[in-house]
Design an enzyme around this catalytic site. Structure first.
Site, PDB file in Angstrom:
ATOM      1  N   SER A 169       5.496  -2.223 -12.126  1.00  0.00           N
ATOM      2  CA  SER A 169       6.126  -0.928 -12.386  1.00  0.00           C
ATOM      3  C   SER A 169       6.476  -0.797 -13.875  1.00  0.00           C
ATOM      4  CB  SER A 169       7.336  -0.763 -11.464  1.00  0.00           C
ATOM      5  OG  SER A 169       7.797   0.562 -11.434  1.00  0.00           O
ATOM      6  N   ASP A 201       1.875   5.176  -2.670  1.00  0.00           N
ATOM      7  CA  ASP A 201       2.933   5.090  -3.685  1.00  0.00           C
ATOM      8  C   ASP A 201       3.473   6.485  -4.002  1.00  0.00           C
ATOM      9  OD1 ASP A 201       4.534   4.620  -5.915  1.00  0.00           O
ATOM     10  OD2 ASP A 201       3.178   3.127  -6.740  1.00  0.00           O
ATOM     11  N   HIS A 250       5.118   1.796  -3.187  1.00  0.00           N
ATOM     12  CA  HIS A 250       5.398   1.274  -4.528  1.00  0.00           C
ATOM     13  C   HIS A 250       5.696  -0.225  -4.497  1.00  0.00           C
ATOM     14  CE1 HIS A 250       6.126   1.917  -8.756  1.00  0.00           C
ATOM     15  NE2 HIS A 250       7.290   1.297  -8.676  1.00  0.00           N
TER      16      HIS A 250
END
Length: 204
Positions: free
Chosen positions: A106, A156, A187
């Site tokens: 991320s 996601d 995610h």
């Protein structure tokens, strides 16, 4: 000497010095311990270098500022990416490391992508998990043959599929050898992500 390095970090030495070191870059709210189990799972014999992001957002560490969800402060991205690349160089000297492969999740994947584009000499490759482009207009870089794996989640809600595609294009245009995989996930990371990451590292 390691205590004087620019980032709070953790380091675990290699049990097999022929393996490339792994630079672990956590997501928002993580810290220098967050990805150590992941690193040990996908690269059990490699050295692990795991810094803590210096930016604090609502009490949570990050590697660079954002203006809002999905909109980055690109001036800060550039400054922080250069700072991280400098840290990598210092840590290599302090710990006697080869050039590392970045493994980022991320926010950590986004700063790794920024380092690839701005300071390509700092990394031997990267695994970018749930990443999006760090720049609206990617800088021209020289990444001839640099191996990069982009791992996306089909479900996601944070990273749109086109974001990963744009990042892949930017890196490919700079000469990187980019592989893309999309897991049936959101995610968060899954065992499939770990399997794909480990297989990618085994080829290097």
């Amino acid at each position: 000497m390691p205590d004087a390095l620019a980032f709070v970090h953790k380091f675990e030495p290699a049990s097999d010095p022929t393996r490339l070191p792994i630079l672990l870059l956590h997501g928002t709210g993580g810290d220098e311990s967050d990805l150590l189990p992941l690193g040990r799972a996908i690269a059990p014999k490699a050295a692990l270098l795991s810094p803590r992001g210096k930016v604090i957002e609502n009490g949570m560490p990050r590697f660079f500022r954002r203006l809002r969800e999905g909109v980055f402060d690109e001036e800060d991205v550039r400054r922080r990416a250069n700072e991280l690349a400098d840290f990598v160089g210092e840590a290599r000297k302090a710990y006697g490391l080869a050039k590392p492969v970045a493994v980022g999740f991320s926010n950590g994947a986004n700063i790794a992508a920024a380092v690839l584009l701005l300071r390509p000499e700092a990394l031997a490759g990267a695994i970018l998990m749930r990443a999006m482009p760090p720049f609206r207009d990617p800088p021209k870089s020289e990444l001839p043959g640099t191996p990069v794996l982009i791992l996306s989640g089909r479900l996601d809600p944070i990273i749109p599929a086109e974001g990963a595609a744009q990042l892949a294009t930017a890196l490919t245009d700079s000469g990187a050898q980019v592989e893309r995989e999309t897991a049936p996930a959101g995610h968060g990371l899954t065992q499939e992500d770990l399997r794909l990451a480990a297989a990618f590292l085994d080829k290097l």
